[in-house]
Scaffold this active site. Structure first.
Site, PDB file in Angstrom:
ATOM      1  N   ALA A  93       0.867  -1.186   0.000  1.00 23.62           N
ATOM      2  CA  ALA A  93       0.000   0.000   0.000  1.00 23.62           C
ATOM      3  C   ALA A  93       0.901   1.232   0.000  1.00 23.62           C
ATOM      4  O   ALA A  93       2.116   1.118   0.180  1.00 23.62           O
ATOM      5  CB  ALA A  93      -0.884   0.006   1.243  1.00 23.62           C
ATOM      6  N   LYS A  94       0.344   2.391  -0.220  1.00 26.49           N
ATOM      7  CA  LYS A  94       1.106   3.632  -0.093  1.00 26.49           C
ATOM      8  C   LYS A  94       0.127   4.780   0.003  1.00 26.49           C
ATOM      9  O   LYS A  94      -1.005   4.685  -0.473  1.00 26.49           O
ATOM     10  CB  LYS A  94       1.993   3.844  -1.319  1.00 26.49           C
ATOM     11  CG  LYS A  94       3.140   4.796  -1.093  1.00 26.49           C
ATOM     12  CD  LYS A  94       4.304   4.086  -0.452  1.00 26.49           C
ATOM     13  CE  LYS A  94       5.514   4.963  -0.312  1.00 26.49           C
ATOM     14  NZ  LYS A  94       6.711   4.194   0.021  1.00 26.49           N
TER      15      LYS A  94
END
Ligand code: NAD
Length: 414
Positions: free
Chosen positions: A99-100
């Protein structure tokens, strides 16, 4: 940036002979969240920013990835970086997905009070989609242990004591020994492997480093400790060089006080754009993306490049470097030390246990060397470069985990 990651992804998918349908499924993030964040600033004015979180894949575990505070942060950046996290966690074999996220703010123009409010507003808006078994943020550009501490505190207000919701926390607040320097230490370890493969030793090499934040400064310090000479360093304001080797400890003290390498008295000043083409044996881009491009790649002198930053090389530059036989250790392997020690921190939080620094360093070293060897083996077997090999390894591990969870037709094979 998303296009660049897609280019490498497609090349790896070709090696794996994946169908169009499978490529589409693996490439698409499972969730993209965009929120409006309103705060009152120190002058009592209302300001608003956009916050992003892209959750790419969770086949191998809870999703994991940094939070970036930068004016250029947007959905596209978050998606590209989330995608890289999925392969990165698989390459170092930690039980996480990718994720980011981040906020499109400029922390250099904000007070701590404003950043604190903005961070808490972000958590308030995102609290349903993050958590110790869902998605665990960490520091990235312009975020640090202090910001992570605020996130833990805010999240715990809603969910109860939750140190495992975020990693990269202060040591006094359930952080891990060695997390701060982990990405830099990982870079030093993969450089050690790269030197062995080129028959070189630490004393032979002169190193240039772009970026002197968390990643660049720790990598420079640890590489300097091995006996190499760091001859040039640049940040967003300027560069400083010394052919006899910069005194890295003094440079770190200078930056702590002046917030930039510019003006450091122990070297000669130069324009920061020159760092990429510096006459050095090893180049470490550790700032932002698109540092090595079609415009400067023909001037690059280093024959080993260790990508500390995410996405520092454009695909055209990557192809040119591969053709010239430059050894590029790609971001998704080279800078995976941070997420590896984040995993150790999360594991310590969940067990309410503390590891000593020696143990963290030893386990990190072991995992980075294993990951390097695994990528090199794929590269040799498939006769491909290290970057595409790293993508192949990452996609293969994620694909195998995903297909072990569900019934799939027999022809689906990673
Ligand atoms: P940071 O904010 O601590 O430091 C960034 C550095 O880059 C600063 O020295 C800044 O001056 C410099 N910089 C910015 N623009 C520049 C330019 N145009 N020319 C030269 N220097 C420039 O950030 P960080 O945490 O060190 O992250 C750096 C890179 O490493 C990012 O790409 C990030 O995604 C990646 N990364 C960080 C971690 C981590 O643990 N912090 C882990 C993996 C990857």
């Amino acid at each position: 940036m998303l296009e660049d990651s897609h280019y490498y992804f497609q090349k790896a998918a070709d090696v794996l002979k994946l169908s169009e349908r499978l490529r589409e499924i693996i490439w698409t993030p499972i969730r993209t969240v965009k929120v409006d964040l309103v705060i009152d600033d120190d002058d009592g004015e209302l300001q608003h920013y956009q916050g992003f979180r892209v959750q790419h894949n969770k086949a191998r575990g809870p999703m994991k990835g940094g939070l970036r505070y930068h004016p250029a942060m947007d959905e596209d950046h978050a998606a590209a970086l989330a995608n890289l996290m999925t392969w990165k966690t698989a390459i170092v074999d930690v039980p996480f997905g990718g994720a980011k996220g981040g906020i499109n703010c400029d922390p250099s123009a904000m007070s701590d009070n404003e950043l604190n409010k903005l961070t808490r507003r972000f958590v308030e808006q995102m609290k349903e989609i993050i958590g110790p078994t869902i998605d665990i943020p960490a520091p990235d550009v312009n975020t640090n242990a202090k910001v992570m501490g605020w996130i833990m505190d805010e999240y715990s207000k809603y969910e109860g004591f939750s140190p495992g919701v975020v990693t990269g926390k202060p040591l006094d607040l359930f952080g891990s020994e060695g997390r701060d320097e982990a990405t830099g230490r990982g870079i030093m370890i993969v450089l050690d492997e790269a030197l062995k493969s080129r028959g070189k030793s630490w004393n032979d090499i002169r190193v240039a480093v772009q970026g002197f934040g968390n990643v660049g400064s720790n990598a420079a310090r640890l590489i300097d400790e091995q006996g190499a000479n760091i001859i040039a360093v640049a940040d967003h304001l300027g560069g400083v060089s010394n052919d006899d080797g910069l005194d890295i400890d003094s440079l770190i003290s200078w930056v702590a006080e002046h917030r930039t390498v510019k003006g450091f008295p122990g070297g000669v000043a130069f324009d920061n754009t020159e760092i990429i083409t510096w006459n050095a044996d090893v180049l470490i881009p550790a700032a932002l993306e698109n540092a090595i491009t079609e415009n400067n790649v023909s001037e690059v002198k280093a024959d080993i490049i260790i990508e500390g930053a995410n996405g520092p090389t454009t695909p055209a530059a990557h192809e040119a470097l591969v053709k010239r036989g430059v050894l590029v250790v790609p971001d998704i392997l080279a800078n995976a030390g941070g997420v590896t020690v984040s995993y150790f921190e999360w594991a310590q939080n969940i067990q309410q246990f503390r590891w000593k620094k020696d143990r963290v360093d030893e386990e990190l070293t072991h995992r980075m060397r294993e990951a390097y060897a695994a990528v090199r083996d794929v590269a040799e077997k498939e006769n491909i470069d290290m970057r595409i090999a790293a993508f192949v390894l990452g996609i293969r591990r994620v694909g195998r985990a995903a297909t072990s969870r569900i019934h799939v037709p027999e022809e689906v094979d990673f």
